[in-house]
Design an enzyme around this catalytic site. Structure first.
Site, short mmCIF file in Angstrom:
data_model
loop_
_atom_site.label_atom_id
_atom_site.label_comp_id
_atom_site.label_asym_id
_atom_site.label_seq_id
_atom_site.Cartn_x
_atom_site.Cartn_y
_atom_site.Cartn_z
N ASP A 67 0.81 -1.22 0.00
CA ASP A 67 0.00 0.00 0.00
C ASP A 67 0.84 1.27 0.00
OD1 ASP A 67 0.92 -0.49 2.59
OD2 ASP A 67 -1.06 -1.00 3.36
N ASN A 136 -7.19 -3.23 14.95
CA ASN A 136 -8.58 -3.59 14.63
C ASN A 136 -8.67 -4.78 13.66
OD1 ASN A 136 -7.86 -2.55 12.16
ND2 ASN A 136 -9.20 -0.77 12.23
N HIS A 138 -7.07 -5.01 10.71
CA HIS A 138 -6.89 -4.74 9.27
C HIS A 138 -5.59 -5.34 8.77
CE1 HIS A 138 -4.83 -0.58 10.12
NE2 HIS A 138 -3.90 -1.46 9.87
N GLU A 143 -9.81 -2.37 5.90
CA GLU A 143 -10.36 -2.09 7.22
C GLU A 143 -11.57 -2.99 7.48
OE1 GLU A 143 -8.82 -0.27 9.24
OE2 GLU A 143 -8.27 1.71 8.49
C1 F6R Z 1 1.49 -1.55 6.24
C2 F6R Z 1 0.12 -2.01 6.36
C3 F6R Z 1 -0.62 -2.03 7.65
C4 F6R Z 1 0.25 -2.37 8.87
C5 F6R Z 1 -0.59 -2.33 10.15
C6 F6R Z 1 0.25 -2.55 11.40
O1 F6R Z 1 1.95 -1.65 4.91
O2 F6R Z 1 -0.44 -2.36 5.37
O3 F6R Z 1 -1.67 -2.96 7.57
O4 F6R Z 1 0.81 -3.64 8.72
O5 F6R Z 1 -1.24 -1.08 10.27
O6 F6R Z 1 1.13 -1.47 11.55
P1 F6R Z 1 2.31 -1.52 12.63
O7 F6R Z 1 3.23 -2.59 12.20
O8 F6R Z 1 2.96 -0.15 12.52
O9 F6R Z 1 1.68 -1.77 13.94
#
Ligand code: F6R
Length: 241
Positions: A67, A136, A138, A143
């Site tokens: 992403d 959450n 995701h 989401e």
């Molecule tokens: C990142 C992504 C997100 C993260 C998630 C956890 O490319 O797609 O889904 O993997 O938000 O983020 P952290 O690792 O910062 O807790």
């Protein structure tokens, strides 16, 4: 689905790096699906060490990221392109022309999404996809409540995600409200998936993986439908198992 519980973040990062390194050793032209965020930083550090000790080379490896924030160009220090360059690509022998990240400032975001899926297709899908997970549940920016098995798309970030990611920005107002994200359809093209999670704040999301329950309210539960998934967590993330 396998769940591996490690003593701490360093150990889970090394375990994950060993799995990725084995994929590259088996196929030096491997396609790696990559994630950003704090979870995989240790894994990337271990991969850099393995490159430096000549255990692996990224010369013929291709990468495709999950992403990118909409509105941030690759030279913005909070863009995911910048993150990947500074946390991995600048330290290994990869050809940056072989590294793909959605263009968050593309004029036509729909076209950018379609083209991104064509890149995934043309690479033959990922040999391994690295994932983190949001508090959450995701994955990527898919989401809770999002449609199942979508291709790459423009995703609206939930308030809770904006809040969680505001730690990297001056304020929550500066966090982009949208991202281009691979959907679960694109993620499922991967032959193998590993997910890394550490800390108490991930414990609920990890607990949702323990039974057979699948719901779009907790997107990570959909991984139960994929045939080759390994979840690697530390003791805190595993504390509700
Ligand atoms: C990142 C992504 C997100 C993260 C998630 C956890 O490319 O797609 O889904 O993997 O938000 O983020 P952290 O690792 O910062 O807790």
């Amino acid at each position: 689905m396998k769940i591996l519980v490690k003593e701490n973040y360093d150990e889970l990062s090394l375990e994950a790096a060993n799995i990725v390194a084995a994929v590259i050793k088996n196929n030096p032209k491997a396609v790696l699906g990559l994630a950003t965020g704090s979870s995989p930083i240790g894994l990337y550090k271990e991969l850099i060490k393995k490159y430096e000790s000549s255990e692996i080379s990224f010369k013929d490896v291709k990468t495709i990221n999950l992403d990118e924030y909409i509105g941030l160009s690759g030279d913005h220090d909070q863009s995911y392109r910048y993150f990947m360059n500074t946390n991995l690509f600048d330290h290994i022998d990869i050809d940056k022309d072989n590294t793909y990240i959605p263009n968050g400032v593309a004029e036509d975001l729909e076209l950018e999404s379609r083209n991104y899926d064509k890149i995934v297709e043309s690479l033959g899908g990922q040999d391994i996809q690295i994932l983190g997970v949001g508090e959450n549940g995701h994955i990527g920016f898919n989401e809770p409540d999002s449609k199942l098995l979508t291709p790459t798309h423009v995703a609206d970030l939930l308030e809770s995600t904006i809040e969680a990611n505001s730690r990297f920005f001056d304020s929550a107002d500066d966090v982009p409200k949208q991202a281009i994200s691979m959907g679960l359809g694109s993620i499922f093209k991967s032959k193998k998936i590993i997910l890394v999670a550490s800390g108490q704040n991930k414990a609920n999301a990890i607990k949702s993986l323990q039974n057979d329950y699948i719901t779009p309210q907790i997107p990570v539960t959909l991984l139960k439908l994929h045939p080759d998934v390994t979840i690697i967590v530390d003791k805190e993330a595993a504390s509700l198992l």
